[in-house]
Design an enzyme around this catalytic site. Structure first.
Site, PDB file in Angstrom:
ATOM      1  N   SER A  22       0.841  -1.189   0.000  1.00 35.51           N
ATOM      2  CA  SER A  22       0.000   0.000   0.000  1.00 35.51           C
ATOM      3  C   SER A  22       0.887   1.254   0.000  1.00 35.51           C
ATOM      4  CB  SER A  22      -0.861  -0.041   1.267  1.00 35.51           C
ATOM      5  OG  SER A  22      -2.057   0.664   1.108  1.00 35.51           O
ATOM      6  N   PRO A  23       0.426   2.330  -0.628  1.00 39.47           N
ATOM      7  CA  PRO A  23       1.244   3.547  -0.630  1.00 39.47           C
ATOM      8  C   PRO A  23       1.419   4.103   0.781  1.00 39.47           C
ATOM      9  CG  PRO A  23      -0.976   3.992  -1.460  1.00 39.47           C
ATOM     10  CD  PRO A  23      -0.864   2.509  -1.316  1.00 39.47           C
ATOM     11  N   GLN A 100       1.021   6.541  -6.809  1.00 38.30           N
ATOM     12  CA  GLN A 100      -0.238   7.190  -6.432  1.00 38.30           C
ATOM     13  C   GLN A 100      -0.109   8.699  -6.627  1.00 38.30           C
ATOM     14  OE1 GLN A 100      -1.534   7.562  -2.282  1.00 38.30           O
ATOM     15  NE2 GLN A 100      -3.371   6.414  -2.846  1.00 38.30           N
ATOM     16  N   TYR A 182      -8.522  13.925   1.123  1.00 37.03           N
ATOM     17  CA  TYR A 182      -7.760  14.812   0.246  1.00 37.03           C
ATOM     18  C   TYR A 182      -8.673  15.375  -0.862  1.00 37.03           C
ATOM     19  CZ  TYR A 182      -4.099  12.959   3.116  1.00 37.03           C
ATOM     20  OH  TYR A 182      -3.360  12.614   4.211  1.00 37.03           O
ATOM     21  N   LEU A 301      -5.814  -3.103   8.282  1.00 33.24           N
ATOM     22  CA  LEU A 301      -5.644  -4.143   9.298  1.00 33.24           C
ATOM     23  C   LEU A 301      -5.763  -5.552   8.721  1.00 33.24           C
ATOM     24  CD1 LEU A 301      -7.199  -2.450  12.446  1.00 33.24           C
ATOM     25  CD2 LEU A 301      -4.787  -2.863  11.930  1.00 33.24           C
TER      26      LEU A 301
END
Ligand SMILES: Cc1cc2nc3c(=O)[nH]c(=O)nc-3n(C[C@H](O)[C@H](O)[C@H](O)COP(=O)(O)O)c2cc1C
Length: 370
Positions: A22-23, A100, A182, A301
């Protein structure tokens, strides 16, 4: 095998397994420029054996950085600096590399998380932020400037310019950051979008900025390379985005040619009420997959290989993105391969370092056999 270690082809790109790094923002760039930390951080994750490595949220213009330490891709210098990082990855690994792209909107100009994360006032070196509406993220913060239509078009064009740079750098896939509060999420969510022009009001209008950016980026991005979107599937606030709206957004994205949606959540307001628990966002990914047929990425998670394998085998998601567990244990995919008896691509220099207690599956670990 259809589990965690099955391959997945998206357009011209084949991921050898379903684990996506993941980024993760590192907040240590200066003026948007990648440096030796990014080389160290990303090359270690590139030899993890994951199916794809996503480079952190990268700002399309300086004002779009969350913090002064964010990566950028808005100039020849930032392109060259990121190019060195990508070259280091390519020199040492065959892992598919995604990038990303993001604009932080009203969450820009903030201190790094380890300095508290609050807005940096202009008087202390911060900068004016922008958003769909002049509504501050937190009470007491300076309000952002509401974007004019000309500025909306300028930011869309900044996404396109960064896309052309990413194409030159031979990045394999792009992901638009449409979550975590964002700018794109600020347009999508009624909590932050109070506009009464064609960019606000109905969900159709609130999606307009995302779809305009998506279409412009898709046009500029080579056909054979995938383009996905990360969304916050719930604002966790009454009256905010929920999974029903997210499915509608994902459906529109699919119609526009999106290759995947990552279902994260939260980030639009400190009023959110989240109770994180193992796999708590997986039901969002499952709904997106079932109701749209899009490639769906679960995140949040997911820390245990059996759990990750179950998510894929049950059909809840097509990919799992792992963030903190990969920082904690960059060999997480090795452990997963050992536990699940799978094959994984690891550089021969490391072949003698089998996961403890799993020498018996050595025959199954055909290192470098991809
Ligand atoms: C240090 C750190 C930096 C992050 N930066 C980003 C980012 O740049 N872009 C993004 O979409 N998510 C970012 N996230 C969120 C993760 O990608 C992921 O969605 C979240 O941490 C939940 O996954 P996990 O439970 O496996 O950590 C970040 C998370 C961490 C821990």
């Amino acid at each position: 095998m259809n589990g965690l270690f099955s391959a997945l082809t998206v357009r011209g790109l084949t991921l050898p397994n379903r684990i996506v790094v993941s980024p993760m923002c590192q907040y240590v760039a200066v003026d948007g420029l990648a440096n030796s930390w990014h080389v160290a951080h990303l090359t270690q994750l590139a030899v993890s054996g994951a199916g794809m490595l996503t480079i952190e949220s990268t700002a399309v213009e300086p004002a779009g950085r969350i913090t002064p330490g964010d990566l950028g891709l808005w100039s020849d210098d930032t392109e060259a600096a990121l190019g060195k990082v990508i070259q280091a990855i390519r020199d040492n690994s065959r892992i598919p590399v995604a990038l990303q792209l993001a604009h932080a909107g009203r969450k820009a100009s903030s201190y790094e998380p380890w300095h508290g994360g609050q807005l940096i006032p202009v008087s202390e070196g911060g900068w004016e932020t922008v958003a769909p509406s002049a509504v501050a993220q937190k009470e007491g913060e300076a309000a952002p400037q509401a974007l004019s239509k000309a500025s909306i078009a300028r930011i869309r064009d900044a996404f396109v310019a960064a896309t052309l740079r990413a194409a030159r750098l031979e990045v394999d896939a792009l992901e638009l950051h449409g979550g975590h509060g964002y700018l794109i999420h600020q347009f999508l969510s009624p909590i932050s979008n109070r506009r009464n022009d064609e960019y606000g009001g109905s969900l159709e209008n609130r999606m307009r900025f995302l779809l305009e950016v998506f279409d412009a980026v898709r046009d500029a991005w080579p056909d054979e390379r995938p383009l996905g979107v990360k969304l916050s599937a719930s604002d966790w606030i009454e009256g905010g985005l929920d999974v029903t709206a997210t499915v509608a957004i994902a459906r529109a994205l699919k119609a526009h040619g999106a290759d995947w949606v990552v279902s994260s959540s939260g980030g639009i307001s400190p009023q959110q009420k989240i109770a994180p628990a193992p796999g708590y966002q997986v039901p969002f990914a499952a709904q997106v997959k079932q109701q749209t047929g899009l490639i769906s990425t679960a995140v949040g998670l997911i820390t245990d290989p059996q759990q990750a394998d179950r998510i894929i085998r049950s059909g809840d998601a097509d990919l799992v993105a792992v963030a903190r567990a990969m920082l904690n244990d960059p060999r997480w995919p090795w452990r997963a391969a050992a536990e699940l008896g799978a094959r994984i691509d690891v550089p021969p220099q490391y072949w003698r370092a089998l996961p403890q207690g799993h020498a018996d599956i050595f025959e199954n670990l055909v290192f470098g056999a991809r």
